[in-house]
Motif scaffolding. Structure first.
Motif, mmCIF file in Angstrom:
data_model
loop_
_atom_site.group_PDB
_atom_site.id
_atom_site.type_symbol
_atom_site.label_atom_id
_atom_site.label_comp_id
_atom_site.label_asym_id
_atom_site.label_seq_id
_atom_site.Cartn_x
_atom_site.Cartn_y
_atom_site.Cartn_z
ATOM 1 N N ASP A 29 0.815 -1.212 0.000
ATOM 2 C CA ASP A 29 0.000 0.000 0.000
ATOM 3 C C ASP A 29 0.850 1.264 0.000
ATOM 4 O O ASP A 29 0.609 2.189 -0.779
ATOM 5 C CB ASP A 29 -0.947 0.004 1.203
ATOM 6 C CG ASP A 29 -2.068 -1.017 1.060
ATOM 7 O OD1 ASP A 29 -2.437 -1.326 -0.092
ATOM 8 O OD2 ASP A 29 -2.559 -1.509 2.081
ATOM 9 N N THR A 61 1.154 3.803 -3.257
ATOM 10 C CA THR A 61 0.739 5.205 -3.158
ATOM 11 C C THR A 61 1.833 6.132 -3.674
ATOM 12 O O THR A 61 1.574 7.070 -4.442
ATOM 13 C CB THR A 61 0.388 5.549 -1.704
ATOM 14 O OG1 THR A 61 -0.702 4.728 -1.268
ATOM 15 C CG2 THR A 61 -0.011 7.011 -1.570
ATOM 16 N N ASP A 78 -8.223 1.401 3.144
ATOM 17 C CA ASP A 78 -8.598 2.693 2.550
ATOM 18 C C ASP A 78 -9.353 3.565 3.548
ATOM 19 O O ASP A 78 -10.307 4.270 3.199
ATOM 20 C CB ASP A 78 -9.451 2.485 1.292
ATOM 21 C CG ASP A 78 -8.713 1.713 0.213
ATOM 22 O OD1 ASP A 78 -7.475 1.817 0.169
ATOM 23 O OD2 ASP A 78 -9.371 1.002 -0.571
ATOM 24 N N ARG A 100 -14.160 -6.353 -2.497
ATOM 25 C CA ARG A 100 -12.932 -5.562 -2.471
ATOM 26 C C ARG A 100 -11.770 -6.430 -2.003
ATOM 27 O O ARG A 100 -11.948 -7.392 -1.273
ATOM 28 C CB ARG A 100 -13.078 -4.356 -1.527
ATOM 29 C CG ARG A 100 -14.098 -3.328 -1.989
ATOM 30 C CD ARG A 100 -14.419 -2.312 -0.909
ATOM 31 N NE ARG A 100 -13.253 -1.570 -0.463
ATOM 32 C CZ ARG A 100 -13.282 -0.688 0.549
ATOM 33 N NH1 ARG A 100 -14.406 -0.470 1.208
ATOM 34 N NH2 ARG A 100 -12.186 -0.046 0.902
ATOM 35 N N ARG A 101 -10.598 -6.091 -2.444
ATOM 36 C CA ARG A 101 -9.327 -6.666 -1.995
ATOM 37 C C ARG A 101 -9.326 -8.203 -1.966
ATOM 38 O O ARG A 101 -9.033 -8.824 -0.942
ATOM 39 C CB ARG A 101 -8.979 -6.119 -0.620
ATOM 40 C CG ARG A 101 -7.491 -6.192 -0.294
ATOM 41 C CD ARG A 101 -7.218 -5.474 1.000
ATOM 42 N NE ARG A 101 -5.844 -5.613 1.418
ATOM 43 C CZ ARG A 101 -5.047 -4.593 1.732
ATOM 44 N NH1 ARG A 101 -5.484 -3.367 1.632
ATOM 45 N NH2 ARG A 101 -3.821 -4.806 2.147
#
Length: 370
Positions: free
Chosen positions: A79, A83, A264, A322-323
């Motif tokens: 993550d 980013t 998130d 998600r994910r």
């Protein structure tokens, strides 16, 4: 053609609860992104099978190598590295362009990470590639990187081609004709009739074999190819590392891994008062997966007896998936197809916590039979 039969174990889907600390977790990230930085437009394709946890090992050295190679910064967590990587390309495009973008300021970026082999409690191997192709007036720096890597779960070390093969023997010609024959027999690439030289470009372990990127010359042109060959067929150029990892005789380093409870910025629960439920026109989840999985017939034939996969994913408060990740692997090909099907699943009935819809981790164990 033989069909694959799926059996979903126990309750169809259950909140993860006590299973929230898996020993294996491969996170699948597949995105097509459009970013803009000033007058520049960047098209980014991501297709990564990220090793969050491998047989109780956090595999930090491997993760750092992969983030450095693919994302250009050295972080052990995907993550944070992801980013920073995306920040290089500006901000995501969220609306139509006011004018036609300048073609000369485009840049095309591709990050790919694929699982090649995994022997439980011994090693994991991967192929990583990064390609950045800027047009004439883009300020992005063009680059192409590709590598095969094997990670020793026992010692926590990275292994490349020179750690697996006695490359100097191949270069100097100290091998038998059977080695050359077996190396060439393991490829599907058409090769020239007369081969003058062979060169190893990269290599990694691939289950019970070695995957080797090579090239050969016939005096006029260079032909790159990839071969898959059993170690005992090229015994004279294989190192002791291969024999040790193939035998599984390693002492494991163990770490604690927990599925994240915040994703998130949102809280994600591993327990729910009411578990999420698949609800699509009255169709069962097992039927949905059976009708939507597209598996290679060869992969089905090679499926080991009692093959089992466990996937995990978040069903968010609106019912969307998600994910997705794999927490118990069947084979790389089947894992990828399960992830593809999971990403395409229609919305579920969300789980509830305290009477309200909530984001909930779910686990789906599947037995696969031919």
């Amino acid at each position: 053609m033989r069909r694959l039969i799926l059996y979903i174990i126990g309750i169809v889907v259950t909140a993860m609860g006590a299973h929230a600390n898996p020993r294996y977790c491969a996170r699948y990230v597949k995105e097509h992104l459009l970013y803009q930085r000033g007058a520049e437009t960047n098209v980014i394709d991501i297709d990564m099978e990220w090793p969050e946890m491998v047989d109780g090992s956090a595999a930090v050295p491997l993760q750092r190598l992969l983030t450095r190679t693919l994302l250009g910064n050295e972080h052990s967590t995907l993550d944070s590295a992801y980013t920073r990587f995306l920040a290089r390309f500006g901000k995501p495009v969220t609306r139509q362009f006011d004018s036609i973008p300048d073609d000369s300021r485009f840049c095309y970026v591709s990050c790919t990470l694929k699982l090649i082999g995994h022997r439980a409690d011994s090693y994991i191997s991967m192929r990583a590639s990064y390609v950045c192709s800027p047009e004439q007036n883009s300020t992005q720096k063009g680059d192409t990187v590709s590598m095969l890597v094997t990670y020793d779960l026992g010692s926590g070390t990275i292994m490349r081609d020179a750690d697996l093969l006695r490359i100097n023997r191949l270069r100097d010609g100290y091998y038998g004709d059977d080695v050359v024959y077996n190396l060439l027999a393991g490829t599907h690439t058409p090769l020239p009739d007369n081969i003058y030289t062979l060169q190893v470009n990269d290599a990694c372990l691939a289950d019970d074999a070695l995957l080797i990127d090579m090239c050969c010359t016939d005096g006029e042109r260079i032909t790159p190819f990839t071969t898959l060959v059993a170690p005992d067929r090229i015994r004279s150029i294989v190192t002791k590392n291969v024999k040790r990892l193939m035998s599984g005789s390693v002492t494991l380093l163990t770490d604690q891994y927990m599925l994240p409870t915040r994703v998130d910025g949102d809280t994600v629960y591993t327990h729910a008062d009411q578990a999420p439920r698949f609800d699509f026109n009255g169709e069962s989840l097992m039927n949905y997966l059976a009708h939507n999985l597209r598996l290679d017939p060869v992969a089905i034939e090679r499926l080991p007896a009692g093959a089992r996969a466990v996937i995990a994913f978040i069903v968010d408060a609106s019912g969307h998936i998600r994910r997705p990740c794999v927490v118990s692997s069947a084979t790389p090909g089947i894992d990828r197809e399960l992830m593809r099907a999971a990403r395409l699943m229609p919305a579920w009935a969300p789980g509830t916590v305290g009477g309200k819809p909530a984001n909930v981790w779910c686990m789906l164990p599947i037995v696969l039979k031919k």
